[in-house]
Design a protein around this motif. Structure first.
Motif, short mmCIF file in Angstrom:
data_model
loop_
_atom_site.label_atom_id
_atom_site.label_comp_id
_atom_site.label_asym_id
_atom_site.label_seq_id
_atom_site.Cartn_x
_atom_site.Cartn_y
_atom_site.Cartn_z
N CYS A 307 -15.59 -1.90 7.97
CA CYS A 307 -15.27 -0.92 9.01
C CYS A 307 -13.98 -0.15 8.76
CB CYS A 307 -15.21 -1.59 10.39
SG CYS A 307 -13.90 -2.84 10.55
N GLU A 308 -13.26 -0.48 7.69
CA GLU A 308 -12.00 0.20 7.38
C GLU A 308 -11.92 0.49 5.88
OE1 GLU A 308 -7.19 -0.71 7.34
OE2 GLU A 308 -8.50 -1.87 8.70
N GLU A 309 -11.71 1.74 5.54
CA GLU A 309 -11.64 2.13 4.13
C GLU A 309 -10.25 1.80 3.55
OE1 GLU A 309 -12.67 5.99 1.29
OE2 GLU A 309 -12.40 6.25 3.44
N PRO A 310 -10.17 1.05 2.46
CA PRO A 310 -8.86 0.73 1.87
C PRO A 310 -8.27 1.94 1.17
CG PRO A 310 -10.61 -0.13 0.49
CD PRO A 310 -11.28 0.43 1.71
N GLU A 311 -6.96 2.00 1.10
CA GLU A 311 -6.31 3.08 0.36
C GLU A 311 -5.99 2.64 -1.05
OE1 GLU A 311 -1.66 2.18 1.66
OE2 GLU A 311 -2.68 3.97 2.40
N LEU A 312 -5.89 3.59 -1.94
CA LEU A 312 -5.51 3.30 -3.32
C LEU A 312 -3.99 3.13 -3.35
CD1 LEU A 312 -6.76 3.19 -6.26
CD2 LEU A 312 -5.92 5.52 -6.51
N ARG A 313 -3.52 1.90 -3.60
CA ARG A 313 -2.08 1.64 -3.54
C ARG A 313 -1.58 0.97 -4.82
NH1 ARG A 313 -1.55 -3.75 -1.35
NH2 ARG A 313 -3.61 -4.57 -0.81
N GLU A 314 -0.29 1.18 -5.07
CA GLU A 314 0.33 0.64 -6.28
C GLU A 314 0.72 -0.81 -6.04
OE1 GLU A 314 3.60 2.15 -9.60
OE2 GLU A 314 3.81 2.76 -7.51
N VAL A 315 0.07 -1.72 -6.77
CA VAL A 315 0.33 -3.14 -6.58
C VAL A 315 1.16 -3.72 -7.73
CG1 VAL A 315 -1.69 -3.54 -5.14
CG2 VAL A 315 -1.90 -3.72 -7.62
N ARG A 316 1.21 -3.02 -8.83
CA ARG A 316 2.12 -3.29 -9.93
C ARG A 316 2.59 -1.94 -10.44
NH1 ARG A 316 2.19 -8.12 -12.66
NH2 ARG A 316 2.61 -7.07 -14.61
N PRO A 317 3.72 -1.88 -11.16
CA PRO A 317 4.19 -0.58 -11.65
C PRO A 317 3.12 0.14 -12.47
CG PRO A 317 5.90 -2.24 -11.94
CD PRO A 317 4.66 -2.97 -11.49
N GLY A 318 2.68 1.29 -11.96
CA GLY A 318 1.68 2.09 -12.66
C GLY A 318 0.26 1.58 -12.52
N HIS A 319 0.05 0.53 -11.72
CA HIS A 319 -1.28 -0.08 -11.56
C HIS A 319 -1.70 0.07 -10.09
CE1 HIS A 319 -4.06 -3.48 -13.17
NE2 HIS A 319 -4.69 -2.72 -12.29
N PHE A 320 -2.74 0.88 -9.86
CA PHE A 320 -3.20 1.20 -8.51
C PHE A 320 -4.57 0.57 -8.26
CE2 PHE A 320 -0.24 4.41 -9.82
CZ PHE A 320 0.46 4.78 -8.68
N VAL A 321 -4.75 0.03 -7.06
CA VAL A 321 -6.01 -0.64 -6.71
C VAL A 321 -6.41 -0.26 -5.29
CG1 VAL A 321 -7.25 -2.83 -6.55
CG2 VAL A 321 -5.39 -2.60 -8.19
N GLN A 322 -7.72 -0.03 -5.09
CA GLN A 322 -8.24 0.28 -3.76
C GLN A 322 -8.95 -0.97 -3.22
OE1 GLN A 322 -11.90 2.61 -3.05
NE2 GLN A 322 -10.56 4.20 -2.24
N CYS A 323 -8.17 -1.84 -2.56
CA CYS A 323 -8.72 -3.09 -2.04
C CYS A 323 -7.78 -3.65 -0.98
CB CYS A 323 -8.91 -4.10 -3.18
SG CYS A 323 -9.57 -5.70 -2.65
N HIS A 324 -8.34 -4.10 0.16
CA HIS A 324 -7.52 -4.67 1.21
C HIS A 324 -6.88 -5.99 0.78
CE1 HIS A 324 -8.70 -1.77 4.20
NE2 HIS A 324 -9.99 -2.12 4.16
N TYR A 325 -7.58 -6.76 -0.03
CA TYR A 325 -7.17 -8.14 -0.31
C TYR A 325 -6.87 -8.39 -1.79
CZ TYR A 325 -9.26 -8.64 4.31
OH TYR A 325 -9.58 -8.49 5.64
N VAL A 326 -6.36 -7.37 -2.48
CA VAL A 326 -6.15 -7.50 -3.92
C VAL A 326 -5.15 -8.62 -4.25
CG1 VAL A 326 -4.39 -5.68 -3.92
CG2 VAL A 326 -5.56 -6.28 -6.05
N GLU A 327 -4.11 -8.78 -3.44
CA GLU A 327 -3.13 -9.83 -3.71
C GLU A 327 -3.74 -11.22 -3.53
OE1 GLU A 327 -0.73 -6.20 -2.71
OE2 GLU A 327 -2.43 -7.23 -1.77
N GLU A 328 -4.51 -11.37 -2.46
CA GLU A 328 -5.14 -12.67 -2.20
C GLU A 328 -6.19 -13.01 -3.26
OE1 GLU A 328 -3.81 -10.99 1.78
OE2 GLU A 328 -4.64 -10.26 -0.12
#
Length: 338
Positions: A307-328
Motif C-alpha cells: 500500500c506504500e511505494e518505497p523511494e529510491l534512497r542512498e543506503v551506502r555511498p553511491g548505492h541506491f535502493v528502492q525498498c522499505h526494509y533493505v537494512e533489515e
C-alpha cells in the motif's frame, strides 16, 4: 574469444547526461501503461551506465525517450548541462549529431536495399560533412576499417553478410558523425556468443580511443559486468537499485537484483550458484497503484509494501535502493559506512 577486462577509461568527471524523474506513459485500451515511471541517473563523460532488467521493464523505452524517439510524459533530460527535455526540430537535428543509437537487431535496423557504404555514409550526407566524393569514400573506408569491416564489402548488401558484420555496420553508422553519447540497445543479444565477445571488445576499444559515453541496455548481467562503470536495475518502469558495477556484484541489496544475479550461470561442473526462484504474479504495468511493484514476488513483503511505494534512497555511498526494509533484509550491511 574472451572479453578483455575493462580499462579505467578517461577520468573526466564531467556529467554528460542527467535524467531526472523521467516518465513515459502510454494510453492503452484498458487505461494508462507506465512504461517508464520516475527514473533518475547521471552518466559521466567517457563512462558507461548499464541498464538491466527483464523483458518489458522499460529499458528500451527509456533509451528512446532520451533520444526523443518517444516524447516524455514528465521529467527532465539534461545533456552536457543543457535542458533538452523540450527541443525544437532544428535543435533536435543538432542533438542527433551528438547522440546516436545502436539497435538490437542488426538486420531490421538497416535498409536491406542499400549497400554497406550507403548505410554507413548516409549520416554524412544528411549532415553534409564531406565536400567531395573522394572524401566521402575515404571516410567510409576509414570507418569500415575502424569497426573491423573489410574494404571488399564496400558495395555488398546486408543480406550477404553475417550478423556480426551487420552489427559492425550499425556501429560504424552510429560513429559516422562523431557523436559523444551512444545508446546501445542490446547490441549483442541477437549475435552468437563468440561474436558477442568481439563486438564488446570493439565497443570498449572505441570508447577508450574516442572518449565515448555509453548507455548500455541489456538483460544479460554477465555481459553488462564487463562494459559498465555503473548499473541501474529496472523493474516495471522504475529503478530498484543503482550502484557502481563492482559493488552491485559483490553486495546486491534489493531482492530482485539478488534473484537476477543468482541466474548467471557458472561455467563449472563442481560449483553451482544457489538459484533464487521468484514466485507470484508480475504486476500489470497498466493503472499502477502506489505500492512496491516487486511486492507480489518478494518473500519479504509486508502490508506496508502493498500500500506504500518505497523511494529510491542512498543506503551506502553511491548505492541506491528502492525498498522499505533493505537494512533489515541485509542485516544492517547496507547502512555501514554511510
Amino acid at each position: 574469444m574472451m572479453i578483455r577486462p575493462k580499462g579505467g577509461g578517461k577520468k573526466m568527471g564531467h556529467t554528460l547526461l542527467e535524467v531526472r524523474d523521467l516518465k513515459k506513459h502510454f494510453k492503452v485500451k484498458s487505461g494508462i501503461l507506465h512504461a517508464v515511471d520516475g527514473v533518475s541517473f547521471t552518466v559521466e563523460e567517457g563512462k558507461t551506465i548499464g541498464i538491466v532488467g527483464e523483458s518489458g521493464c522499460g529499458k528500451s523505452t527509456l533509451g528512446r525517450v532520451i533520444l526523443h524517439l518517444h516524447e516524455r510524459t514528465d521529467g527532465q533530460i539534461f545533456f552536457n548541462g543543457e535542458d533538452i527535455s523540450d527541443v525544437s526540430h532544428s535543435k533536435l537535428q543538432e542533438l542527433r549529431s551528438d547522440m546516436q543509437m545502436i539497435f538490437q537487431d542488426p538486420f531490421s535496423s538497416i535498409n536491406p536495399r542499400k549497400t554497406v557504404s550507403s548505410i554507413i555514409g548516409e549520416p554524412m550526407k544528411i549532415y553534409h560533412t564531406c565536400s567531395s566524393k573522394a572524401e566521402y569514400r575515404e571516410k567510409v573506408l576509414d570507418l569500415m576499417n575502424t569497426v573491423g569491416l573489410e574494404s571488399r564489402v564496400y558495395n555488398d548488401f546486408p543480406h550477404e553478410l553475417d550478423g556480426g558484420k551487420r552489427q559492425r555496420i550499425g556501429i560504424a553508422r552510429a560513429l559516422a558523425i562523431e557523436p559523444k553519447f551512444i545508446i546501445c540497445d542490446e547490441p549483442v543479444s541477437a549475435l552468437d556468443v563468440s561474436i558477442q565477445a568481439q563486438i564488446l571488445n570493439l565497443m570498449m576499444d572505441l570508447q577508450e580511443a574516442r572518449g565515448l559515453t555509453y548507455m548500455f541496455i541489456t538483460h544479460d548481467l554477465s555481459v553488462v559486468k564487463h562494459i559498465s562503470n555503473d548499473i541501474c536495475v529496472m523493474y516495471l518502469g522504475t529503478a530498484v537499485e543503482k550502484s557502481p558495477t563492482n559493488e552491485l556484484f559483490q553486495m546486491p541489496l534489493h531482492p530482485y537484483t539478488k534473484a537476477l544475479l543468482s541466474a548467471i550461470p557458472i561455467p563449472s561442473l563442481h560449483h553451482r550458484r544457489k538459484r533464487i526462484i521468484l514466485k507470484g504474479e508480475i504486476t500489470s504495468p497498466v493503472n499502477l497503484k502506489k505500492a512496491c511493484r516487486f511486492a507480489p514476488r518478494c518473500v519479504y513483503a509486508t502490508d506496508r509494501c502493498h500500500c506504500e511505494e518505497p523511494e529510491l534512497r542512498e543506503v551506502r555511498p553511491g548505492h541506491f535502493v528502492q525498498c522499505h526494509y533493505v537494512e533489515e533484509i541485509n542485516c544492517g550491511a547496507a547502512s555501514q559506512d554511510r
